[in-house]
Design a protein around this motif. Structure first.
Motif, PDB file in Angstrom:
ATOM      1  N   ARG A 439       0.835  -1.280  -0.018  1.00  0.00           N
ATOM      2  CA  ARG A 439       0.110  -0.038   0.125  1.00  0.00           C
ATOM      3  C   ARG A 439       0.897   1.268  -0.021  1.00  0.00           C
ATOM      4  O   ARG A 439       2.036   1.283   0.581  1.00  0.00           O
ATOM      5  CB  ARG A 439      -0.754   0.019   1.276  1.00  0.00           C
ATOM      6  CG  ARG A 439      -1.893  -0.935   1.413  1.00  0.00           C
ATOM      7  CD  ARG A 439      -2.897  -0.611   2.742  1.00  0.00           C
ATOM      8  NE  ARG A 439      -2.107  -0.689   3.832  1.00  0.00           N
ATOM      9  CZ  ARG A 439      -2.479  -0.307   5.041  1.00  0.00           C
ATOM     10  NH1 ARG A 439      -3.697   0.288   5.192  1.00  0.00           N
ATOM     11  NH2 ARG A 439      -1.864  -0.755   6.281  1.00  0.00           N
ATOM     12  N   ASP A 440       0.425   2.330  -0.620  1.00  0.00           N
ATOM     13  CA  ASP A 440       1.006   3.610  -0.514  1.00  0.00           C
ATOM     14  C   ASP A 440       0.505   4.315   0.857  1.00  0.00           C
ATOM     15  O   ASP A 440      -0.483   4.716   0.858  1.00  0.00           O
ATOM     16  CB  ASP A 440       0.918   4.390  -1.679  1.00  0.00           C
ATOM     17  CG  ASP A 440       1.551   5.717  -1.567  1.00  0.00           C
ATOM     18  OD1 ASP A 440       2.370   6.173  -0.620  1.00  0.00           O
ATOM     19  OD2 ASP A 440       1.537   6.458  -2.816  1.00  0.00           O
ATOM     20  N   CYS A 441       1.408   4.280   1.929  1.00  0.00           N
ATOM     21  CA  CYS A 441       1.021   4.753   3.149  1.00  0.00           C
ATOM     22  C   CYS A 441       0.708   6.321   3.226  1.00  0.00           C
ATOM     23  O   CYS A 441      -0.043   6.947   3.862  1.00  0.00           O
ATOM     24  CB  CYS A 441       1.930   4.432   4.202  1.00  0.00           C
ATOM     25  SG  CYS A 441       1.842   2.484   4.730  1.00  0.00           S
ATOM     26  N   GLY A 442       1.454   6.848   2.088  1.00  0.00           N
ATOM     27  CA  GLY A 442       1.331   8.447   1.895  1.00  0.00           C
ATOM     28  C   GLY A 442      -0.040   8.655   1.636  1.00  0.00           C
ATOM     29  O   GLY A 442      -0.540   9.861   1.742  1.00  0.00           O
ATOM     30  N   LYS A 443      -0.947   7.841   0.966  1.00  0.00           N
ATOM     31  CA  LYS A 443      -2.373   8.181   0.631  1.00  0.00           C
ATOM     32  C   LYS A 443      -3.402   7.621   1.497  1.00  0.00           C
ATOM     33  O   LYS A 443      -4.271   7.972   1.386  1.00  0.00           O
ATOM     34  CB  LYS A 443      -2.526   7.555  -0.723  1.00  0.00           C
ATOM     35  CG  LYS A 443      -1.623   8.142  -1.960  1.00  0.00           C
ATOM     36  CD  LYS A 443      -2.061   7.425  -3.323  1.00  0.00           C
ATOM     37  CE  LYS A 443      -1.023   8.128  -4.481  1.00  0.00           C
ATOM     38  NZ  LYS A 443      -1.146   7.397  -5.449  1.00  0.00           N
ATOM     39  N   GLU A 444      -3.056   7.076   2.482  1.00  0.00           N
ATOM     40  CA  GLU A 444      -3.877   6.460   3.513  1.00  0.00           C
ATOM     41  C   GLU A 444      -4.256   7.752   4.260  1.00  0.00           C
ATOM     42  O   GLU A 444      -3.516   8.176   4.960  1.00  0.00           O
ATOM     43  CB  GLU A 444      -3.305   5.221   4.469  1.00  0.00           C
ATOM     44  CG  GLU A 444      -3.101   4.391   3.589  1.00  0.00           C
ATOM     45  CD  GLU A 444      -4.285   3.345   3.473  1.00  0.00           C
ATOM     46  OE1 GLU A 444      -5.271   3.304   4.247  1.00  0.00           O
ATOM     47  OE2 GLU A 444      -4.051   2.690   2.266  1.00  0.00           O
TER      48      GLU A 444
END
Lengths: 445, 293
Positions: A439-444
């Motif tokens: 997952r892209d944690c920056g977008k969570e």
């Protein structure tokens, strides 16, 4: 007349059944369920009864004092695993769908084996798998392991904090050079998990490391302790489990090694680990993420609302406030807090596992919040995120005085900056093997 | 060199503790030709009962006698409700019955006394003392003395009493023994009761060393290679087998372990036992079976 009466009775029965079913659904419609893969019999029952006793008592307390969270009460059911992996998986499959319509929030098996066996299922079922103070170290990286949470402390943080404590006692990290440290570990994947990181730390700080394996279950350790006597180490790190712990302490005494130079890890830190060794355990040091004792408002409230009301889950009331029990309470606090946080986003209703997962990733426990929960000093400040499913990584040290544990240090932090790249690399390898796109944690959000 | 002797001596003393468990197996096997898988559970049950009584303020000797009585009742129940129904059945049937018994006794112990771990202090210090540069454990010496006394008493029982002779007759041929008027049920009751007493003694010594907890039942695993080496029918063999296993596993762990990665203490005794099986299948002191085929 007889026919009319019979018909009326039948109608009444159907109506009553309908009312009962409706009530059950109505009640389940506002309940959040915890499936408990507990173990109350078998060789590890002492840990299971304490931990699940504390967890259940906390849920009972929240129901009794606050009527649940925002009116959503907690419900649970137990399935006996005996700490056996196959049974743990069977229980998972049986309980994961919820209870009478109440959705499952998360699983908490308190078993490395069961956690490993249900890791992929949990991801597929979108049900958080909580492995408080244990579990896969690389599951700290939530971008690859979205549903696994080694809350508070993963195994690498554990040894890093112990080395930092030894450094503190020696006068600084630079004073570790030339020191001799023996790690006595349980002959299992759990016992061996921290060996690579210990070797890395030995290389970095220049201490001499000896790794000694104790075959399962660890009821004979004469040869290992004679080797330790010959090596004359400054410290021994005890990475034990079950019977291995008291036997280590007894054999240390028999071979003349000072007990206050032995540091037990997170599974060598309970009353059940020290008390059976009797006088040989006096002075033994171990790490803890939570002190034992009952001097915390939350425990006093549990005592008032649950135990004194005759609803306590412990068979032996003397175990109230012991290490395993308090770990269960801490686990309860974190699970309930995740539900509370998730409800703030998704609504005041029973939540799906996916929603509760979001709650875990957004837990923010600072001193103010811990005080509100009555758990200041019992739980360490935690800040979880998509990328960080551990959150804390700090431990305190406690010493056995012959009858109880006394905390002897402030929080000692693991070197998380050093560990993070290793964790990420291991998670990346796992993702590659399993074909997972992180997952892209920056977008969570 | 003194380190070598320290390891050797430590191993011999540990071996005596293994022998204590092995003796329980030998007793049952001698009388019925059955490998009693429930011996470990009996050790656990005895120790758990004793320590639970102590914790309920029963005096030491009161707890000892009461536990002894409970073990006798257990022996009676096993004979009455299990063994009596299985006379002249194949040994594998009896073995499976003891396997079942093992789980029942473990479950019963936990249901009655709970799952808690208990410490047990027999009043014998485990502080080491130095002798010729070697550290020796007072507790281990005490355990060796107890085991030695037990062997002498059991040898007297088997060799100098009518019951002992009858037991040997039953071990040789159950049907023939029944034909000459030996009361098999009574003998089985006696032997299970004696095994229960041995279990209690072993349980107290092992419990004082490990703590009284469910892993106690796992110590049977240490007795298997001892029995293979010493023979299933000899009490003296159990002692010699225990000494060989204790000494060799410690020496192997300390001097060979580091070369091949350590942690060999659990499987090394089985390597030794396998070698003995190839050379002396009946063990050092076991009776060789001669059968017409």
């Amino acid at each position: 007349m007889h026919a009319i009466l019979k018909k009326s009775t039948q109608l009444l029965a159907v109506a009553s059944l309908g009312v009962m079913l409706f009530s059950a659904n109505a009640s389940a419609a506002n309940e959040q369920y915890f499936p408990l893969q507990s173990y109350r019999i078998g060789p590890y029952a002492a840990g299971g009864t304490g931990f699940f006793g504390g967890f259940i008592d906390y849920l009972q307390y929240v129901n009794a004092k606050e009527g649940g969270v925002n009116g959503v009460k907690f419900t649970w059911s137990e399935c006996e695993t005996e700490y056996v992996v196959e049974k743990g998986v069977e229980c998972y499959e049986r309980l994961k769908k919820g209870l009478n319509g109440a959705p499952a929030a998360a699983t908490n098996p308190l078993s490395v084996g069961i956690a490993y066996a249900t890791l992929e299922r949990s991801t597929a079922d979108k049900l958080p798998l909580i492995t408080i103070n244990h579990g896969r170290t690389d599951s700290t990286d939530g971008s690859v392991f979205p549903y696994a949470f080694p809350l508070q402390l993963n195994p690498y943080s554990e040894v890093s904090a112990i080395i930092n404590y030894i450094a503190e006692k020696s006068g600084g990290l630079d004073k570790l050079k030339g020191k001799k440290i023996v790690t006595l570990y349980h002959g299992s994947p759990y016992g061996k998990e921290t060996s690579p990181i210990l070797e890395l730390l030995a290389k970095k700080y220049g201490f001499e490391l000896t790794l000694l394996e104790v075959p399962h279950p660890g009821n004979e350790q004469q040869s290992q302790w004679l080797n330790i006597r010959r090596a004359k180490p400054d410290w021994v790190i005890l990475r034990g489990w079950g019977v291995m712990n008291p036997v280590a302490l007894k054999t240390a005494q028999k071979t003349g090694f000072p007990t206050d130079r032995i540091i037990g890890n997170i599974w060598s830190n309970s009353e059940e680990d020290a008390a059976p060794a009797g006088a040989a355990a006096k002075g033994f040091i171990s790490i803890t993420t939570h002190p034992s004792g009952t001097n915390f408002p939350v425990l006093q409230d549990i005592d008032k609302f649950v135990v004194k009301a005759g609803k306590g889950n412990l068979q032996d009331a003397k175990r109230f406030g012991t290490v395993y029990y308090n770990l269960g309470v801490v686990n309860g606090i974190l699970n309930v807090e995740a539900v509370r946080v998730a409800q703030a986003k998704f609504g005041k209703r029973p939540l799906t596992g996916e929603e509760v997962r979001w709650g875990f990733e957004n837990i923010r426990l600072d001193d103010k919040r811990l005080k509100e929960l009555g758990a200041l000093g019992l739980v360490q400040p935690l800040k979880l995120s998509c990328a960080d499913h551990e959150g804390g990584g700090a431990v305190r040290f406690q010493q056995w005085d012959g009858s109880k544990w006394n905390v002897i240090s402030d929080w000692v932090q693991a070197d998380r900056k050093l560990l993070r790249p290793i964790i990420e690399e291991s998670a990346r390898q796992y993702a590659k093997e399993k074909g997972i796109t992180p997952r892209d944690c920056g977008k969570e959000g | 060199m003194s380190f070598f002797f320290e390891v050797l001596l430590g191993g011999l003393l540990a071996g005596v503790m293994y022998s204590l468990i092995a003796i329980g197996f030998v007793l049952i096997y001698k009388a019925s030709g059955v490998f009693n898988f429930a011996q470990g559970s009996m050790v656990l049950f005895a120790a758990l009962t004793f320590v639970s009584l102590l914790e309920r303020s029963v005096p030491f000797w009161g707890a000892f006698v009461f536990t002894l009585l409970i073990m006798l009742v257990l022996a009676w129940a096993i004979e009455r409700f299990v063994l009596r129904q299985l006379v002249n059945r194949p040994p594998i049937t009896l073995f499976m019955a003891t396997l079942g018994l093992s789980y029942i006794i473990e479950g019963l112990a936990q249901a009655v006394w709970g799952a808690q771990v208990h410490g047990l202090d027999l009043g014998v210090s485990d502080e080491p003392f130095e002798l010729g540069g070697m550290l020796l454990s007072q507790f281990d010496l005490f355990a060796a003395a107890v085991a030695g006394t037990l062997v002498v008493l059991l040898s007297l029982l088997f060799n100098k009493t009518r019951t002992g002779i009858a037991l040997r007759a039953v071990a040789d041929d159950q049907l023939a023994a029944l034909a000459v008027g030996i009361r098999l049920h009574r003998l089985w009751l006696i032997v299970w009761a004696v095994a229960g007493v041995v279990g209690l003694v072993a349980g107290l010594l092992w419990g004082a060393r490990l703590g009284v907890q469910f892993s106690l039942s796992l110590i049977v695993l240490k007795a298997l290679p001892v029995l293979i080496i010493g023979g299933f029918t000899s009490i003296g063999g159990a002692i010699v087998g225990g000494l060989i296993i204790g000494a060799s596993e410690k020496l192997a762990e300390v001097f060979i372990g580091p070369i091949i990665g350590g942690g060999i203490e659990n499987w090394f005794p089985y390597v030794l036992a396998m070698l003995f099986l190839l050379v002396r299948p009946a063990g050092l002191f076991g009776e060789r079976a001669i059968e017409r085929v």
